[in-house]
Scaffold this active site. Structure first.
Site, PDB file in Angstrom:
ATOM      1  N   ASP A 201      11.735 -72.532   1.089  1.00  0.00           N
ATOM      2  CA  ASP A 201      12.124 -71.119   0.973  1.00  0.00           C
ATOM      3  C   ASP A 201      11.615 -70.308   2.169  1.00  0.00           C
ATOM      4  O   ASP A 201      12.363 -69.583   2.818  1.00  0.00           O
ATOM      5  CB  ASP A 201      11.482 -70.499  -0.287  1.00  0.00           C
ATOM      6  CG  ASP A 201      12.397 -70.532  -1.505  1.00  0.00           C
ATOM      7  OD1 ASP A 201      13.620 -70.493  -1.333  1.00  0.00           O
ATOM      8  OD2 ASP A 201      11.853 -70.578  -2.628  1.00  0.00           O
TER       9      ASP A 201
ATOM     10  N   ASP B  53      19.702 -65.919   0.309  1.00  0.00           N
ATOM     11  CA  ASP B  53      18.888 -66.713  -0.616  1.00  0.00           C
ATOM     12  C   ASP B  53      18.582 -68.016   0.118  1.00  0.00           C
ATOM     13  O   ASP B  53      19.477 -68.844   0.309  1.00  0.00           O
ATOM     14  CB  ASP B  53      19.645 -66.978  -1.933  1.00  0.00           C
ATOM     15  CG  ASP B  53      18.696 -67.451  -3.019  1.00  0.00           C
ATOM     16  OD1 ASP B  53      17.599 -67.941  -2.681  1.00  0.00           O
ATOM     17  OD2 ASP B  53      19.040 -67.336  -4.213  1.00  0.00           O
TER      18      ASP B  53
ATOM     19  N   GLU C  70      15.176 -63.022  -0.421  1.00  0.00           N
ATOM     20  CA  GLU C  70      14.385 -63.205  -1.632  1.00  0.00           C
ATOM     21  C   GLU C  70      12.867 -63.180  -1.385  1.00  0.00           C
ATOM     22  O   GLU C  70      12.114 -62.627  -2.178  1.00  0.00           O
ATOM     23  CB  GLU C  70      14.770 -64.533  -2.291  1.00  0.00           C
ATOM     24  CG  GLU C  70      14.106 -64.712  -3.624  1.00  0.00           C
ATOM     25  CD  GLU C  70      14.700 -65.840  -4.447  1.00  0.00           C
ATOM     26  OE1 GLU C  70      15.371 -66.713  -3.879  1.00  0.00           O
ATOM     27  OE2 GLU C  70      14.466 -65.823  -5.668  1.00  0.00           O
TER      28      GLU C  70
ATOM     29  N   THR D  45      16.619 -73.384  -7.195  1.00  0.00           N
ATOM     30  CA  THR D  45      15.391 -74.129  -6.867  1.00  0.00           C
ATOM     31  C   THR D  45      15.172 -75.313  -7.817  1.00  0.00           C
ATOM     32  O   THR D  45      14.648 -76.340  -7.419  1.00  0.00           O
ATOM     33  CB  THR D  45      14.160 -73.203  -6.920  1.00  0.00           C
ATOM     34  OG1 THR D  45      14.151 -72.522  -8.163  1.00  0.00           O
ATOM     35  CG2 THR D  45      14.211 -72.185  -5.805  1.00  0.00           C
TER      36      THR D  45
ATOM     37  N   ILE E 112      16.837 -70.725  -0.613  1.00  0.00           N
ATOM     38  CA  ILE E 112      17.193 -71.876  -1.466  1.00  0.00           C
ATOM     39  C   ILE E 112      17.610 -71.304  -2.808  1.00  0.00           C
ATOM     40  O   ILE E 112      16.770 -70.854  -3.596  1.00  0.00           O
ATOM     41  CB  ILE E 112      16.022 -72.857  -1.693  1.00  0.00           C
ATOM     42  CG1 ILE E 112      15.509 -73.414  -0.366  1.00  0.00           C
ATOM     43  CG2 ILE E 112      16.485 -74.019  -2.603  1.00  0.00           C
ATOM     44  CD1 ILE E 112      14.307 -74.367  -0.536  1.00  0.00           C
ATOM     45  N   ASP E 113      18.899 -71.290  -3.066  1.00  0.00           N
ATOM     46  CA  ASP E 113      19.395 -70.847  -4.361  1.00  0.00           C
ATOM     47  C   ASP E 113      19.508 -72.085  -5.247  1.00  0.00           C
ATOM     48  O   ASP E 113      20.039 -73.111  -4.809  1.00  0.00           O
ATOM     49  CB  ASP E 113      20.765 -70.182  -4.172  1.00  0.00           C
ATOM     50  CG  ASP E 113      21.327 -69.656  -5.482  1.00  0.00           C
ATOM     51  OD1 ASP E 113      20.530 -69.188  -6.315  1.00  0.00           O
ATOM     52  OD2 ASP E 113      22.546 -69.727  -5.669  1.00  0.00           O
TER      53      ASP E 113
ATOM     54  N   ASP F 150      21.788 -63.521  -4.815  1.00  0.00           N
ATOM     55  CA  ASP F 150      22.260 -64.557  -5.746  1.00  0.00           C
ATOM     56  C   ASP F 150      23.766 -64.513  -5.939  1.00  0.00           C
ATOM     57  O   ASP F 150      24.326 -65.404  -6.589  1.00  0.00           O
ATOM     58  CB  ASP F 150      21.615 -64.358  -7.126  1.00  0.00           C
ATOM     59  CG  ASP F 150      20.228 -64.986  -7.208  1.00  0.00           C
ATOM     60  OD1 ASP F 150      19.982 -65.970  -6.488  1.00  0.00           O
ATOM     61  OD2 ASP F 150      19.403 -64.484  -7.987  1.00  0.00           O
TER      62      ASP F 150
HETATM   63  P1  AMP Z   1      21.290 -71.232 -11.774  1.00  0.00           P
HETATM   64  O1  AMP Z   1      21.092 -72.255 -10.729  1.00  0.00           O
HETATM   65  O2  AMP Z   1      22.722 -70.889 -12.025  1.00  0.00           O
HETATM   66  O3  AMP Z   1      20.537 -71.494 -13.031  1.00  0.00           O
HETATM   67  O4  AMP Z   1      20.716 -69.858 -11.173  1.00  0.00           O
HETATM   68  C1  AMP Z   1      19.615 -69.781 -10.350  1.00  0.00           C
HETATM   69  C2  AMP Z   1      19.383 -68.321 -10.085  1.00  0.00           C
HETATM   70  O5  AMP Z   1      19.157 -67.626 -11.296  1.00  0.00           O
HETATM   71  C3  AMP Z   1      18.181 -68.045  -9.229  1.00  0.00           C
HETATM   72  O6  AMP Z   1      18.603 -67.686  -7.974  1.00  0.00           O
HETATM   73  C4  AMP Z   1      17.458 -66.889  -9.893  1.00  0.00           C
HETATM   74  O7  AMP Z   1      17.302 -65.803  -9.022  1.00  0.00           O
HETATM   75  C5  AMP Z   1      18.372 -66.479 -11.008  1.00  0.00           C
HETATM   76  N1  AMP Z   1      17.632 -66.069 -12.224  1.00  0.00           N
HETATM   77  C6  AMP Z   1      16.321 -66.144 -12.485  1.00  0.00           C
HETATM   78  N2  AMP Z   1      16.013 -65.641 -13.708  1.00  0.00           N
HETATM   79  C7  AMP Z   1      17.173 -65.209 -14.228  1.00  0.00           C
HETATM   80  C8  AMP Z   1      17.539 -64.571 -15.458  1.00  0.00           C
HETATM   81  N3  AMP Z   1      16.649 -64.290 -16.412  1.00  0.00           N
HETATM   82  N4  AMP Z   1      18.832 -64.273 -15.655  1.00  0.00           N
HETATM   83  C9  AMP Z   1      19.758 -64.573 -14.725  1.00  0.00           C
HETATM   84  N5  AMP Z   1      19.479 -65.180 -13.542  1.00  0.00           N
HETATM   85  C10 AMP Z   1      18.203 -65.490 -13.295  1.00  0.00           C
HETATM   86 MG    MG Z   2      18.702 -67.653  -6.086  1.00  0.00          MG
END
Ligand code: AMP
Ligand code: MG
Length: 330
Positions: free
Chosen positions: A47, A123, A70, A128, A125-126, A273
């Site tokens: 990151d 982002d 981020e 993680t 690393i989206d 994101d």
């Molecule tokens: P995913 O890979 O689709 O599960 O999404 C990952 C992303 O969800 C990350 O970039 C986080 O910033 C974001 N994230 C973290 N906590 C939450 C939350 N409570 N609701 C929605 N998105 C979130």
């Molecule tokens: Mg992200």
């Protein structure tokens, strides 16, 4: 047609390619390190290093542009963290010559700019969790001007052709420029670009839903209710990160919904994101709104404080899903 000679387009493609290689390198070198977001885990190092790399490239090519990203440099650059900072600096030095740790701190801190009329959002690393599992993740960079995303690039090291999972393969870049379509090319060399188009499915019972692995990021039981309310017959596609938007843009799935998690009802979506993924889907013919059908309001800074959740579809199914969400009390 995508103008790949446009300076911003070239910059975004090249920056995301380099950052994608960097985080892949971190993963290869630090595999086996502790699996947490703190300390010297690959995700922490990756990151910081990727954000520093893109911060340095922006400083060089677009020194006046703001970056909304981020990470911040506070923890990394405080006393006692010298060995972590050295590790991060070592990885960035593989891409930028003759650097000092202080520069790395400054480049990361660029990401705390206030959103301006024109700004980039990153982002590093989206996804993680996917990164730590050796599965799907993305490096996401977008350019926003006058509250509209103009350019977005997703680096997807474990996707091929912008949609097919291929762990350890060459990887994909997915790019969209406003008015020029959404495209994918190999992460290894951006020479041939394939156009992405959303699917033309209109029947909600055949809608392939993109779902997270992480239950905390949505409301799983409400999603299940929606699936039975619409009598959805087909299996969901499960993966981490904005790679979901690429798959939807490529016509391999129809719907992605980010409901508010019951554990975190006050969570607001973050600009990094969504920005890059949203233009990829829109330019492929799809639609992106919040859960009430409102356009995303990019004027509110790092978080979408004027929006609730996200609904992304191939366009044909947007109203059907908005209606269903409303019926379920969302
Ligand atoms: P995913 O890979 O689709 O599960 O999404 C990952 C992303 O969800 C990350 O970039 C986080 O910033 C974001 N994230 C973290 N906590 C939450 C939350 N409570 N609701 C929605 N998105 C979130
Ligand atoms: Mg992200």
């Amino acid at each position: 047609m995508l103008d790949i000679h446009h300076p911003e387009t070239r910059f975004a493609l090249e920056s995301v390619r380099q950052a994608s290689y960097l985080v892949r390198q971190v993963q290869a070198d630090l595999a086996g390190a502790t699996l947490s977001k703190s300390d010297h885990s690959p995700v922490t190092v990756g990151d910081y290093a990727a954000q520093a790399l893109i911060g340095s490239l922006l400083e060089r090519y677009y020194p006046d542009d703001a970056l909304v990203a981020e990470e911040d440099s506070q923890t990394l650059c405080s006393p006692g963290q010298e060995s972590l900072l050295e590790l991060v600096t070592g990885f960035v030095a593989g891409f930028v010559r003759d650097i000092r740790p202080e520069q790395v701190c400054r480049w990361i801190e660029r990401g705390q700019s206030r959103p301006a009329r024109r700004y980039w959002t990153l982002d590093p690393i989206d996804g993680t969790k996917g990164y730590l599992r050796g599965d799907q993740y993305a490096v996401a960079l977008a350019l926003i001007e006058d509250q509209q995303v103009q350019l977005g690039v997703l680096g997807c090291p474990n996707l091929i052709d912008g949609f097919r999972p291929d762990l350890g393969g060459p990887g994909s870049l997915v790019i969209a420029r406003r008015g020029q379509g959404a495209w994918t090319t190999s992460l290894a060399e951006a020479r041939e670009f394939d156009l992405l188009r959303v699917s033309d499915r209109t029947d909600p019972t055949l809608a392939r839903l993109l779902r997270s692995f992480e239950a905390q990021h949505t409301n799983v039981s409400l999603l299940d209710e929606l699936v039975s309310y619409l009598a959805i017959q087909v299996d969901p596609v499960r993966l981490d990160s904005q790679a979901k938007y690429a798959i939807l843009a490529a016509g391999k799935a129809e719907v992605m919904i980010r409901l508010l998690s019951e554990a975190k009802p006050d969570y607001r979506e973050k600009v990094w994101d969504i920005a890059a993924g949203s233009i990829v889907v829109e330019e492929a013919g799809g639609r992106v709104t919040d859960l009430h059908g409102k356009a995303l309001d990019f004027s509110t800074g790092r978080e979408f404080t004027n929006n609730r959740g996200i609904l992304v579809t191939n366009g044909h199914l947007q109203q059907t899903f908005l209606d269903a969400l409303a019926r379920l009390g969302v």
